[in-house]
Design a protein around this motif. Structure first.
Motif, PDB file in Angstrom:
ATOM      1  N   LEU A  22      30.614 -22.684 -16.090  1.00 29.83           N
ATOM      2  CA  LEU A  22      30.978 -23.867 -15.304  1.00 29.83           C
ATOM      3  C   LEU A  22      31.784 -24.863 -16.131  1.00 29.83           C
ATOM      4  CD1 LEU A  22      27.625 -24.429 -13.378  1.00 29.83           C
ATOM      5  CD2 LEU A  22      29.738 -23.423 -12.498  1.00 29.83           C
ATOM      6  N   LEU A  23      31.428 -25.002 -17.411  1.00 27.81           N
ATOM      7  CA  LEU A  23      32.120 -25.935 -18.307  1.00 27.81           C
ATOM      8  C   LEU A  23      33.598 -25.575 -18.430  1.00 27.81           C
ATOM      9  CD1 LEU A  23      31.449 -28.262 -20.548  1.00 27.81           C
ATOM     10  CD2 LEU A  23      31.728 -26.351 -22.149  1.00 27.81           C
ATOM     11  N   ALA A  26      35.617 -25.717 -14.975  1.00 34.50           N
ATOM     12  CA  ALA A  26      35.704 -27.042 -14.346  1.00 34.50           C
ATOM     13  C   ALA A  26      37.142 -27.534 -14.108  1.00 34.50           C
ATOM     14  CB  ALA A  26      34.916 -28.069 -15.152  1.00 34.50           C
ATOM     15  N   PHE A  29      38.430 -26.499 -10.732  1.00 35.22           N
ATOM     16  CA  PHE A  29      37.806 -26.914  -9.480  1.00 35.22           C
ATOM     17  C   PHE A  29      38.823 -27.614  -8.572  1.00 35.22           C
ATOM     18  CE2 PHE A  29      33.471 -26.861 -11.606  1.00 35.22           C
ATOM     19  CZ  PHE A  29      33.020 -25.792 -10.849  1.00 35.22           C
ATOM     20  N   TYR A 367      36.434 -33.393 -21.962  1.00 33.29           N
ATOM     21  CA  TYR A 367      37.563 -33.269 -21.031  1.00 33.29           C
ATOM     22  C   TYR A 367      38.638 -34.328 -21.261  1.00 33.29           C
ATOM     23  CZ  TYR A 367      34.567 -30.077 -18.407  1.00 33.29           C
ATOM     24  OH  TYR A 367      33.773 -29.017 -18.032  1.00 33.29           O
TER      25      TYR A 367
END
Length: 480
Positions: A22-23, A26, A29, A367
């Motif tokens: 998921l990291l 991301a 997304f 991020y």
């Protein structure tokens, strides 16, 4: 009880892998297309390969990576749309290989788990690339860890079978991303110097490592040969010596702050504990590469790999050391707390809080990207659908802004006049000037000069009198 412990470990590993998945995913997304221009370039090369066209120039050296993408195409996937999943998938594969590598070396579950987390924390940007992108570098990362795992097992346990398997992995790395193979050479030199007895006993199979690049030279002789021996040697030196300016954007990084001050400090402690455990490979890896990074900062050149890649390879080597340092420091602290505190739950609570704090610091600003290295988007849904529309027409040449042009061949199969980098660079400025002028005559003359059938633009050029065939958020005009 033993079964419960086994399931607990499996759950820990599974949740860590899910977190990493998921990291890394991301950034996609909110964007479903490839981010980096290198990703689009390799999609182009793999599609050309599917039609029997070999890569031109130095791109032939990364053919192994393009063959992997070709396999995805042959399985029936739309490589452009599926590409967004590949960075996260390979981050998971890399972290899993790293887990088994470190667990085998250290025999401690939590060191292996910590390694996965420090690995996941490695920063990505469009200059260094990294885990957010699927490039030959990220394709090579699990193979790099696998090679060092197999090779060290072979050397330290006198197991030639493991050495031979490691050489097979090394060969795949070499044909997929050569600098991911050459950067290992000084590390292996240091490591094998420490294990001199093994070298004396088995020097013949070890010579195969040197035979891999020699074999590549023979296979690709036509590419490497530059008409004279002297010119050929000079050309070959460009694959060994890398001067300042190798990359499109040259930035000097402070590896301590880029990797993370806390993580770097833990890696320093990790060197000590790795030495105590006689894990010489884990020490030799980053320490050797730090020398070459220093060489670049002092003299503006490196050898065996360019600076940007050496920086990333060094961080890949720092990851296990940070995990080792963190684990053994926590164990020392735990022993001290047991002497001061009566309840074991209190000790475990303090250790858990410290652990959470460490990784909160390590992942802080994960991020956050600077302006020069921020993510960029070459296409959006409007331009993608417009380019996809061109699949309805026979293959021809398309004139479009250089950013959009990068995605035209991967999406529609049509040729272009110029892209941002790599293709048609000698015409890039002409394309940019024509579109910047907004002059219909300038654009149409450039299109005709390059035998372009279609003109694309993100704004309407309906006043030019061309045949408009598409106008849904993006505009396509036919000249024939």
């Amino acid at each position: 009880m033993g079964l419960d412990r086994k399931y607990f470990r499996l759950i820990l590993i599974s949740f860590t892998l899910l977190f990493i998945l998921l990291l890394v995913y991301a950034p996609h997304f909110s964007y479903k297309y490839p981010y980096h221009i290198d990703e689009w370039r390799h999609i182009s090369e793999s599609l050309k390969l599917s039609k029997g066209e070999l890569p031109q120039g130095y791109l032939i050296l990364e053919i192994g990576f393009n063959i992997f993408l070709l396999a995805i195409i042959k399985l029936g996937f739309d490589v452009v749309l599926i590409y967004k999943y590949l960075p996260a998938l390979f981050a998971v594969i890399s972290s899993l290989v790293l887990f088994f590598f470190i667990y085998k070396k250290m025999g401690r579950l939590y060191i292996a788990l910590f390694s996965m987390l420090f690995f996941a924390s490695l920063r990505s940007n469009v200059n260094l690339t990294g885990l957010w992108f699927f490039t030959p570098l990220t394709f090579a990362i699990p193979l790099i860890y696998l090679f060092f795992w197999l090779f060290s097992e072979g050397v330290e346990k006198n197991n030639l079978k493991s050495v031979y398997w490691s050489l097979f992995v090394y060969s795949i790395v070499f044909i997929s991303h050569p600098i991911s193979a050459t950067f290992m050479l000084p590390i292996l030199l240091v490591y094998l110097t420490i294990h001199r007895k093994f070298v004396k006993k088995h020097y013949k199979p070890l010579l195969i490592i040197l035979a891999v690049p020699a074999l590549m030279f023979i296979v690709l002789f036509e590419f490497f040969w530059q008409k004279t021996f002297i010119k050929t040697l000079k050309f070959l030196s460009t694959f060994i010596f890398f001067k300042y300016g190798w990359g499109v954007l040259e930035i000097r990084y402070n590896i301590i702050t880029f990797y993370g001050i806390l993580a770097f400090i833990l890696a320093i402690f990790g060197v000590y504990f790795a030495y105590r455990k006689r894990q010489y490979l884990l020490m030799a890896w980053p320490l050797t590469l730090l020398f070459f990074i220093l060489l670049f900062h002092l003299f503006s050149f490196t050898i065996f790999a360019p600076y940007q890649r050496l920086l990333y390879y060094t961080m890949l080597g720092l990851v296990p050391l940070s995990a080792i340092g963190l684990y053994y420091l926590l164990m020392l602290l735990k022993d001290l707390l047991k002497k001061w505190l009566k309840y074991i739950w209190a000790v475990n609570l303090i250790i858990s809080v410290i652990l959470i704090f460490v990784f909160a610091v390590v992942f802080q600003g994960y991020y956050k990207l600077g302006g020069q290295v921020a993510l960029y988007q070459l296409v959006d849904d409007n331009s993608y659908e417009a380019i996809k529309f061109l699949e309805n027409y026979p293959k021809t040449v398309v004139l479009a802004p250089v950013f959009t042009s990068t995605a035209i061949y991967p999406i529609s199969g049509h040729d272009i006049v110029a892209t941002l980098y790599f293709y048609g660079l000698n015409k890039r400025k002409l394309v940019e000037e024509a579109y910047l002028s907004g002059n219909c005559t300038n654009v149409s003359e450039l299109a005709k000069k390059n035998n372009a059938t279609f003109i694309l633009n993100d704004v309407s050029m309906g006043n030019c009198g061309w045949n408009e065939i598409y106008n849904d958020g993006y505009y396509i005009y036919s000249l024939k």
